[in-house]
Design an enzyme around this catalytic site. Structure first.
Site, PDB file in Angstrom:
ATOM      1  N   ASP A 274      -2.661  12.302  -2.844  1.00 29.83           N
ATOM      2  CA  ASP A 274      -2.939  13.716  -2.976  1.00 29.83           C
ATOM      3  C   ASP A 274      -3.260  14.114  -4.354  1.00 29.83           C
ATOM      4  O   ASP A 274      -2.685  13.735  -5.262  1.00 29.83           O
ATOM      5  CB  ASP A 274      -1.714  14.342  -2.447  1.00 29.83           C
ATOM      6  CG  ASP A 274      -1.392  13.996  -1.143  1.00 29.83           C
ATOM      7  OD1 ASP A 274      -1.932  14.566  -0.217  1.00 29.83           O
ATOM      8  OD2 ASP A 274      -0.435  13.315  -1.017  1.00 29.83           O
TER       9      ASP A 274
ATOM     10  N   ASP B 209     -11.300  10.814  -4.256  1.00 30.73           N
ATOM     11  CA  ASP B 209     -12.795  11.660  -4.020  1.00 30.73           C
ATOM     12  C   ASP B 209     -12.665  12.816  -4.717  1.00 30.73           C
ATOM     13  O   ASP B 209     -13.420  13.628  -4.672  1.00 30.73           O
ATOM     14  CB  ASP B 209     -12.723  11.942  -2.634  1.00 30.73           C
ATOM     15  CG  ASP B 209     -11.543  12.758  -2.087  1.00 30.73           C
ATOM     16  OD1 ASP B 209     -10.563  12.933  -2.649  1.00 30.73           O
ATOM     17  OD2 ASP B 209     -11.645  13.240  -0.811  1.00 30.73           O
TER      18      ASP B 209
ATOM     19  N   PHE C  21     -12.859   9.957   7.420  1.00 32.27           N
ATOM     20  CA  PHE C  21     -12.653  10.862   6.545  1.00 32.27           C
ATOM     21  C   PHE C  21     -13.566  10.660   5.308  1.00 32.27           C
ATOM     22  O   PHE C  21     -14.597  11.467   4.844  1.00 32.27           O
ATOM     23  CB  PHE C  21     -11.193  10.780   5.882  1.00 32.27           C
ATOM     24  CG  PHE C  21     -11.171  11.414   4.387  1.00 32.27           C
ATOM     25  CD1 PHE C  21     -10.942  12.672   4.438  1.00 32.27           C
ATOM     26  CD2 PHE C  21     -11.100  10.810   3.187  1.00 32.27           C
ATOM     27  CE1 PHE C  21     -10.683  13.586   3.031  1.00 32.27           C
ATOM     28  CE2 PHE C  21     -11.002  11.464   2.145  1.00 32.27           C
ATOM     29  CZ  PHE C  21     -10.877  12.609   1.795  1.00 32.27           C
TER      30      PHE C  21
ATOM     31  N   LYS D  93      -4.892  22.070  -8.347  1.00 34.33           N
ATOM     32  CA  LYS D  93      -4.581  23.031  -9.109  1.00 34.33           C
ATOM     33  C   LYS D  93      -3.626  22.648 -10.445  1.00 34.33           C
ATOM     34  O   LYS D  93      -2.726  21.898 -10.149  1.00 34.33           O
ATOM     35  CB  LYS D  93      -3.719  24.166  -8.412  1.00 34.33           C
ATOM     36  CG  LYS D  93      -4.328  24.714  -7.251  1.00 34.33           C
ATOM     37  CD  LYS D  93      -3.603  25.781  -6.653  1.00 34.33           C
ATOM     38  CE  LYS D  93      -4.418  26.358  -5.433  1.00 34.33           C
ATOM     39  NZ  LYS D  93      -3.695  26.824  -4.289  1.00 34.33           N
TER      40      LYS D  93
ATOM     41  N   ASP E  95      10.215   7.915  -0.045  1.00 33.02           N
ATOM     42  CA  ASP E  95       9.279   8.008  -1.008  1.00 33.02           C
ATOM     43  C   ASP E  95       9.166   7.091  -1.893  1.00 33.02           C
ATOM     44  O   ASP E  95       9.996   6.295  -2.280  1.00 33.02           O
ATOM     45  CB  ASP E  95       9.905   9.340  -2.221  1.00 33.02           C
ATOM     46  CG  ASP E  95       9.646   9.788  -3.201  1.00 33.02           C
ATOM     47  OD1 ASP E  95       8.531   9.092  -3.728  1.00 33.02           O
ATOM     48  OD2 ASP E  95      10.036  10.662  -3.781  1.00 33.02           O
TER      49      ASP E  95
ATOM     50  N   GLU F  21       0.759  -1.065   0.006  1.00 30.64           N
ATOM     51  CA  GLU F  21      -0.003   0.174  -0.137  1.00 30.64           C
ATOM     52  C   GLU F  21       1.056   1.403   0.026  1.00 30.64           C
ATOM     53  O   GLU F  21       1.753   1.426   0.766  1.00 30.64           O
ATOM     54  CB  GLU F  21      -1.032   0.070   1.171  1.00 30.64           C
ATOM     55  CG  GLU F  21      -1.825   1.287   1.142  1.00 30.64           C
ATOM     56  CD  GLU F  21      -2.994   1.292   1.990  1.00 30.64           C
ATOM     57  OE1 GLU F  21      -3.457   0.320   2.434  1.00 30.64           O
ATOM     58  OE2 GLU F  21      -3.716   2.516   2.228  1.00 30.64           O
TER      59      GLU F  21
HETATM   60  C1  LIG Z   1      -4.603  12.239   0.933  1.00 29.61           C
HETATM   61  S1  LIG Z   1      -3.524  11.052   2.002  1.00 29.61           S
HETATM   62  C2  LIG Z   1      -4.507   9.689   1.969  1.00 29.61           C
HETATM   63  C3  LIG Z   1      -4.008   8.619   3.028  1.00 29.61           C
HETATM   64  C4  LIG Z   1      -4.555   7.404   3.072  1.00 29.61           C
HETATM   65  N1  LIG Z   1      -4.506   6.554   1.878  1.00 29.61           N
HETATM   66  C5  LIG Z   1      -6.151   7.440   3.361  1.00 29.61           C
HETATM   67  O1  LIG Z   1      -6.937   6.981   2.460  1.00 29.61           O
HETATM   68  O2  LIG Z   1      -6.492   8.044   4.185  1.00 29.61           O
HETATM   69  C6  LIG Z   1      -1.986  10.649   0.918  1.00 29.61           C
HETATM   70  C7  LIG Z   1      -0.876  10.080   1.663  1.00 29.61           C
HETATM   71  O3  LIG Z   1      -0.094   9.770   0.565  1.00 29.61           O
HETATM   72  C8  LIG Z   1       1.305   9.991   1.145  1.00 29.61           C
HETATM   73  N2  LIG Z   1       2.313  10.172  -0.146  1.00 29.61           N
HETATM   74  C9  LIG Z   1       2.213  11.006  -1.177  1.00 29.61           C
HETATM   75  N3  LIG Z   1       3.238  10.569  -1.953  1.00 29.61           N
HETATM   76  C10 LIG Z   1       4.003   9.793  -1.417  1.00 29.61           C
HETATM   77  C11 LIG Z   1       4.942   9.112  -1.890  1.00 29.61           C
HETATM   78  N4  LIG Z   1       5.732   9.488  -2.914  1.00 29.61           N
HETATM   79  N5  LIG Z   1       5.540   8.063  -1.171  1.00 29.61           N
HETATM   80  C12 LIG Z   1       4.970   7.733   0.096  1.00 29.61           C
HETATM   81  N6  LIG Z   1       3.745   8.358   0.389  1.00 29.61           N
HETATM   82  C13 LIG Z   1       3.453   9.383  -0.090  1.00 29.61           C
HETATM   83  C14 LIG Z   1       1.228  11.274   1.851  1.00 29.61           C
HETATM   84  O4  LIG Z   1       2.087  11.581   2.944  1.00 29.61           O
HETATM   85  C15 LIG Z   1      -0.172  11.061   2.472  1.00 29.61           C
HETATM   86  O5  LIG Z   1      -0.167  10.431   3.592  1.00 29.61           O
END
Ligand SMILES: C[S@@+](CC[C@H](N)C(=O)[O-])C[C@H]1O[C@@H](n2cnc3c(N)ncnc32)[C@H](O)[C@@H]1O
Length: 228
Positions: A133, A169, A207, A137, A110, A58
């Site tokens: 994320d 979403d 959420f 924009k 990352d 995941e």
């Molecule tokens: C909007 S949150 C959604 C979190 C979770 N999947 C949920 O459904 O509640 C997106 C998550 O992806 C992580 N993330 C974004 N880019 C990433 C990357 N390149 N490597 C690891 N994590 C990443 C962020 O830190 C954040 O916690």
């Protein structure tokens, strides 16, 4: 690191979010049990998990609700979470300790670099990316995780027949995901348009419940890594 992998555009910003004392303790004490340090070389996943079993990753698990549920409900699957947000990693470790999970490991780095350098080819059977994320924009679209280059990394690490599940979403991102996956010869949509009902492996989070109350939609997509 090879220059082609040196990135200036990242899909995340490290938020200031507070790490609680309990999360901090878990990050220190449970890291040796569940944590895998990033290193730019392939992991020996059989050695890591002590067996050869189906494997899932995941990416961006947030606080880890879905990952903890999946790992608890599928002891026959070895699970690897990748997340950059320290409080989220700490929260997952607390849950992993409480459930005494033997089939879960975490990498706090990352995901782009982890997939490119640390995961061996065709090693993974299931990939979940829930609510990446959306970067709504236009000038930020390049920061979205789901891009052709990232899909090529997914294709490299996934075994033929493997399952990729996505959820968002943000409707425009759902269509962007369909376009990018649709253009990849390595993946085939599991339904005519790629959209599927919410899979049972994706628990309804606080959420999402809030979003439902506000009338927001959620789009689930499912793809198969095509065999060679
Ligand atoms: C909007 S949150 C959604 C979190 C979770 N999947 C949920 O459904 O509640 C997106 C998550 O992806 C992580 N993330 C974004 N880019 C990433 C990357 N390149 N490597 C690891 N994590 C990443 C962020 O830190 C954040 O916690």
């Amino acid at each position: 690191m090879p220059p082609e992998l040196r990135r200036s555009v990242r899909s995340y910003v490290i938020r200031a979010g507070r790490t609680t004392a309990a999360q901090q303790r878990a990050l220190t004490e449970s890291w040796p049990r569940f944590g895998l340090d990033f290193a730019p070389e392939p992991l020996d996943l059989e050695r890591v998990f002590g067996r050869r079993a189906p494997r899932m990753i995941e990416i961006g698990f947030g606080a880890g609700e879905a990952l903890l549920a999946f790992a608890s409900e599928h002891p026959e699957v070895d699970c690897l979470g990748i997340e950059v947000h320290p409080p989220g990693v700490g929260h997952l470790l607390l849950g992993a300790e409480a459930a005494d999970l033997h089939n879960l490991r975490v990498i706090a780095h990352d995901a782009v670099e982890v997939l490119a350098q640390q995961i061996p080819p065709a090693a993974i059977d299931i990939v979940h990316i829930f609510f990446p994320d959306p970067w709504p924009k236009k000038r930020h679209h390049k920061r979205r995780l789901i891009q052709p280059e990232f899909v090529a990394l997914l294709a490299r690490v996934m075994a033929p027949g493997g399952t990729l599940r996505l959820a968002t979403d943000w409707e425009p991102y759902a269509h962007h995901m369909r376009e990018v996956l649709g253009a990849s010869s390595a993946f085939r949509a599991r339904t005519a348009d790629g959209f599927v009902p919410r899979p049972s492996v994706r628990p309804l989070t606080r959420f999402e419940r809030r979003g439902q109350r506000l009338g927001h939609g959620v789009w689930d997509l499912e793809y198969e890594r095509i065999g060679v």
